[in-house]
Design an enzyme around this catalytic site. Sequence first.
Site, PDB file in Angstrom:
ATOM      1  N   GLN A 288       0.849  -1.197   0.000  1.00 48.33           N
ATOM      2  CA  GLN A 288       0.000   0.000   0.000  1.00 48.33           C
ATOM      3  C   GLN A 288       0.883   1.244   0.000  1.00 48.33           C
ATOM      4  OE1 GLN A 288      -3.310  -0.043  -0.222  1.00 48.33           O
ATOM      5  NE2 GLN A 288      -3.813  -2.166   0.275  1.00 48.33           N
ATOM      6  N   TYR A 317      -6.231 -11.885  -2.678  1.00 47.65           N
ATOM      7  CA  TYR A 317      -5.449 -10.765  -3.242  1.00 47.65           C
ATOM      8  C   TYR A 317      -4.535 -10.236  -2.132  1.00 47.65           C
ATOM      9  CZ  TYR A 317      -9.357 -11.059  -6.491  1.00 47.65           C
ATOM     10  OH  TYR A 317     -10.323 -11.514  -7.344  1.00 47.65           O
ATOM     11  N   ASP A 386      -9.346  -7.948  -1.534  1.00 48.18           N
ATOM     12  CA  ASP A 386      -8.719  -6.638  -1.763  1.00 48.18           C
ATOM     13  C   ASP A 386      -8.162  -6.607  -3.184  1.00 48.18           C
ATOM     14  OD1 ASP A 386      -7.466  -4.201  -1.479  1.00 48.18           O
ATOM     15  OD2 ASP A 386      -5.900  -4.921  -0.117  1.00 48.18           O
ATOM     16  N   CYS A 413     -10.466  -0.475  -4.378  1.00 45.71           N
ATOM     17  CA  CYS A 413      -9.759   0.755  -4.761  1.00 45.71           C
ATOM     18  C   CYS A 413     -10.388   1.357  -6.010  1.00 45.71           C
ATOM     19  CB  CYS A 413      -8.268   0.479  -4.963  1.00 45.71           C
ATOM     20  SG  CYS A 413      -7.920  -0.761  -6.204  1.00 45.71           S
TER      21      CYS A 413
HETATM   22  N1  SAH Z   1      -4.039  -7.004   0.341  1.00 46.52           N
HETATM   23  C1  SAH Z   1      -2.737  -6.553  -0.090  1.00 46.52           C
HETATM   24  C2  SAH Z   1      -2.624  -6.378  -1.595  1.00 46.52           C
HETATM   25  C3  SAH Z   1      -3.697  -5.619  -2.289  1.00 46.52           C
HETATM   26  S1  SAH Z   1      -3.347  -5.120  -3.921  1.00 46.52           S
HETATM   27  C4  SAH Z   1      -2.356  -5.274   0.631  1.00 46.52           C
HETATM   28  O1  SAH Z   1      -3.168  -4.684   1.327  1.00 46.52           O
HETATM   29  O2  SAH Z   1      -1.203  -4.856   0.503  1.00 46.52           O
HETATM   30  C5  SAH Z   1      -3.999  -6.396  -4.896  1.00 46.52           C
HETATM   31  C6  SAH Z   1      -3.097  -7.601  -5.017  1.00 46.52           C
HETATM   32  O3  SAH Z   1      -3.768  -8.580  -5.801  1.00 46.52           O
HETATM   33  C7  SAH Z   1      -1.761  -7.346  -5.722  1.00 46.52           C
HETATM   34  O4  SAH Z   1      -0.722  -7.811  -4.919  1.00 46.52           O
HETATM   35  C8  SAH Z   1      -1.872  -8.142  -7.025  1.00 46.52           C
HETATM   36  O5  SAH Z   1      -0.637  -8.699  -7.442  1.00 46.52           O
HETATM   37  C9  SAH Z   1      -2.851  -9.223  -6.648  1.00 46.52           C
HETATM   38  N2  SAH Z   1      -3.680  -9.794  -7.733  1.00 46.52           N
HETATM   39  C10 SAH Z   1      -4.042  -9.230  -8.896  1.00 46.52           C
HETATM   40  N3  SAH Z   1      -4.875 -10.031  -9.577  1.00 46.52           N
HETATM   41  C11 SAH Z   1      -5.069 -11.134  -8.811  1.00 46.52           C
HETATM   42  C12 SAH Z   1      -5.853 -12.319  -8.971  1.00 46.52           C
HETATM   43  N4  SAH Z   1      -6.598 -12.506 -10.051  1.00 46.52           N
HETATM   44  N5  SAH Z   1      -5.818 -13.242  -7.970  1.00 46.52           N
HETATM   45  C13 SAH Z   1      -5.075 -13.032  -6.863  1.00 46.52           C
HETATM   46  N6  SAH Z   1      -4.309 -11.932  -6.674  1.00 46.52           N
HETATM   47  C14 SAH Z   1      -4.306 -10.995  -7.625  1.00 46.52           C
END
Ligand code: SAH
Length: 455
Positions: A288, A317, A386, A413
């Site tokens: 973040q 995610y 997320d 987001c």
């Molecule tokens: N929850 C974490 C990351 C959120 S950002 C935090 O708060 O830091 C979203 C994340 O989802 C990213 O790391 C991205 O690489 C991942 N992502 C994107 N598409 C995805 C999918 N289809 N399945 C799982 N993860 C995914």
Amino acid sequence: MENTVQVGTRFPLTIKRLDINGRGIGYYKCKITFVEGALPGEVVVAQVSAVHDRYLEAVTHRVKKASPDRVKPEEPLYGQIGGIELNHLAYPAQLQFKRDVVAQSLAKFKPAGWQHYDLRPTIGAANPTHYRNKAQFPVRVIDGHVRAGLYAPHSHHLVPLTTFLTQRPKTMQVVTALCQLLEDLAVPIYDEQKRAGIIKTLVVRESAATGEVQVTFVTNSPKLPHKAQLLADISAQLPDVVSVSQNINPGETSLIWGPETQLLAGQPYITEQLLGHNFEVSPQAFLQLNPAQTEVLYTEALKALDLRPGANLVDAYAGIGTIGISLAHAAGEVRGMEIIPAAVDDANRNAKLNGVTNAHYELGTAEDLFPQWLAQGFKPDAVIVDPPRSGLERPFIDALLQARPQQFVYISCNPSTLARDLVPLTRAYQVDYIQSVDMFPQTARCEAVVKFTRK
Ligand code: SAH
């Protein structure tokens, strides 16, 4: 006869409201016109910047009647670069705007019961400037000097930056020092026209808690001339830089990051602290961008989830595992998934680092792995999602509707994809409230936590 509108045409316009990108909306001869830098209630002289069949785009040439919420932009380069599109709007009004973006998105997609959702006032930042922990700037040679900065809107004209309103100061100091080192050593800088040169982009990420800095040089080839001297100079002059990597991204591409990252010096990670836990983050992994507001966002998400002791939790995610690891002490089992391999490794290491033994993270998409876990007999009691701006994939939503976990929270987001995803989700869940949190002051971007109750 009606005058034809062209790029450059100016006319006075009354602004009715803001669109989801923070542009003022007015109607010129019944045609919807989006005006950058104009606020609701204002009369501006709009100057057309693009003509389309069904709408016009314009910039504010002059403000004839100003909104009481208009403030003098704090960033001197306001208007010349993107990323600070609300800097002319007083901060309390920025927060009202973000809640309204959620409302506008709901009105467009109309998920069940949308008129009655409890849209809570957006939680603002204590410090609405200098919050970004990451600078990811293209590098070019301008008048013989190595410069990093941001592109002017709709162009590849680089505006050099040594300070910036939303960046943490240290990120800018390191970017500026690196440009000087590259210039002194005459390391070849990428030239978009000639498609020659080496250094394309500088990525500098700072941990707010430890002050550690991670540098990544994105390069046009595996070669990095003067590498040894460059690393020696960084080590001598920039003691906070503890992690230096090279990411190789050859040729013309719209992607900033290439597939391959190599550690050049120091340690592979920097450590950030969130909600009392330590998290190591690799260059490629998502973290973040606003450290102070991340704790606010997570606190809201954890409150909304209201995890029951011993519950099986899915951290979908997951990034580097920040959310699941923060909750693991109260959970039975925590499972997470993530598509960036380095982030998955970080997440599993971070669990160990924090003494957590009941959390594990897998490489793969949420839409592939979640249905597989269900098929294997896994029973999630609580799910927190997320996703990136594109929102949830339909197969994931279908699996969620099948599993119907008792506790469910959506961190979004992007209010548009959130509102879209709420249409199927509200078949099984009622929206208790939507709590927006301002992660990106001075921009139109909006983050929101949705608390659901199972129907
Ligand atoms: N929850 C974490 C990351 C959120 S950002 C935090 O708060 O830091 C979203 C994340 O989802 C990213 O790391 C991205 O690489 C991942 N992502 C994107 N598409 C995805 C999918 N289809 N399945 C799982 N993860 C995914």
